[in-house]
Design a protein around this motif. Structure first.
Motif, PDB file in Angstrom:
ATOM      1  N   GLU A 107       0.868  -1.176   0.000  1.00 41.92           N
ATOM      2  CA  GLU A 107       0.000   0.000   0.000  1.00 41.92           C
ATOM      3  C   GLU A 107       0.901   1.221   0.000  1.00 41.92           C
ATOM      4  O   GLU A 107       1.952   1.221   0.620  1.00 41.92           O
ATOM      5  CB  GLU A 107      -0.889   0.060   1.253  1.00 41.92           C
ATOM      6  N   LEU A 116       5.423   6.157  -5.743  1.00 41.81           N
ATOM      7  CA  LEU A 116       4.536   5.678  -6.817  1.00 41.81           C
ATOM      8  C   LEU A 116       5.285   5.562  -8.136  1.00 41.81           C
ATOM      9  O   LEU A 116       5.131   4.569  -8.860  1.00 41.81           O
ATOM     10  CB  LEU A 116       3.370   6.654  -6.997  1.00 41.81           C
ATOM     11  N   MET A 126      -1.553  -0.828  -9.987  1.00 44.76           N
ATOM     12  CA  MET A 126      -2.574  -0.553  -8.980  1.00 44.76           C
ATOM     13  C   MET A 126      -3.722  -1.550  -9.163  1.00 44.76           C
ATOM     14  O   MET A 126      -4.214  -1.734 -10.268  1.00 44.76           O
ATOM     15  CB  MET A 126      -3.094   0.873  -9.101  1.00 44.76           C
ATOM     16  N   ARG A 129      -7.940   0.388  -3.982  1.00 47.64           N
ATOM     17  CA  ARG A 129      -7.801   1.578  -3.144  1.00 47.64           C
ATOM     18  C   ARG A 129      -8.464   1.282  -1.802  1.00 47.64           C
ATOM     19  O   ARG A 129      -9.568   0.756  -1.762  1.00 47.64           O
ATOM     20  CB  ARG A 129      -8.473   2.765  -3.821  1.00 47.64           C
ATOM     21  N   LEU A 144      -3.273   3.336  -2.021  1.00 47.08           N
ATOM     22  CA  LEU A 144      -3.352   2.629  -3.292  1.00 47.08           C
ATOM     23  C   LEU A 144      -2.735   1.254  -3.064  1.00 47.08           C
ATOM     24  O   LEU A 144      -1.634   1.146  -2.516  1.00 47.08           O
ATOM     25  CB  LEU A 144      -2.584   3.382  -4.376  1.00 47.08           C
ATOM     26  N   MET A 146      -1.035  -1.937  -4.590  1.00 49.42           N
ATOM     27  CA  MET A 146      -0.295  -2.252  -5.804  1.00 49.42           C
ATOM     28  C   MET A 146       0.225  -3.685  -5.739  1.00 49.42           C
ATOM     29  O   MET A 146       0.508  -4.209  -4.664  1.00 49.42           O
ATOM     30  CB  MET A 146       0.848  -1.251  -5.994  1.00 49.42           C
TER      31      MET A 146
END
Length: 150
Positions: A107, A116, A126, A129, A144, A146
């Motif tokens: 996250e 990111l 991704m 959320r 987010l 991932m």
């Protein structure tokens, strides 16, 4: 890229105060030394990055079945931008593969643009959320989620 030797050494109790101090410098809502100690006690894969003999970063990786979860990954501010984050992610990928991992999950705050960018550059995508996941100065911030297949 870094031109000095980079080594990945399992985190020791003697590293805990340094790691917690670095986390306080890097984040408005840092982990405590006890959070890192608890991760070690739980058997998570906890690492220190040494660059030219100096501690330059750290990470905590938790394995759940065939999934590796990066709980904390950080490079000291003065050493950011030299490829250490990428090297640390590669190391965690190797650790996860050796433990039977098929993917890495993490996250990240949407506001953490440099993280990111790095995650996307190494192939993370991704997949979700989490609303209000992180504490923030003005309430809560989403996370987010991932994923990187191994």
């Amino acid at each position: 890229m870094s031109l000095v030797a980079v080594d990945f050494v399992p985190m020791a109790t003697t590293d805990l105060e340094w790691v917690a101090a670095q986390d306080r410098l890097l984040y408005p809502f840092p982990w405590s030394a006890q959070n890192f100690a608890d991760s070690m006690i739980a058997g998570y894969s906890c690492w220190i990055v040494f660059e030219g003999g100096e501690r330059s970063g750290y990470a905590v990786l938790m394995m759940v079945l065939d999934e590796a979860h990066i709980l904390n990954i950080s490079v000291c501010r003065s050493r950011q931008g030299f490829g250490l984050g990428r090297q640390l992610l590669q190391h965690l990928g190797e650790v996860a593969r050796k433990a039977g991992g098929s993917q890495i999950l993490l996250e990240v705050r949407p506001s953490n643009e440099s993280a990111l960018a790095l995650y996307r550059k190494v192939g993370f995508e991704m997949i979700g959320r989490r609303k209000g996941y992180y504490p923030a100065c003005n309430g809560r911030e989403d996370a987010l989620v991932m994923r990187l297949p191994l």
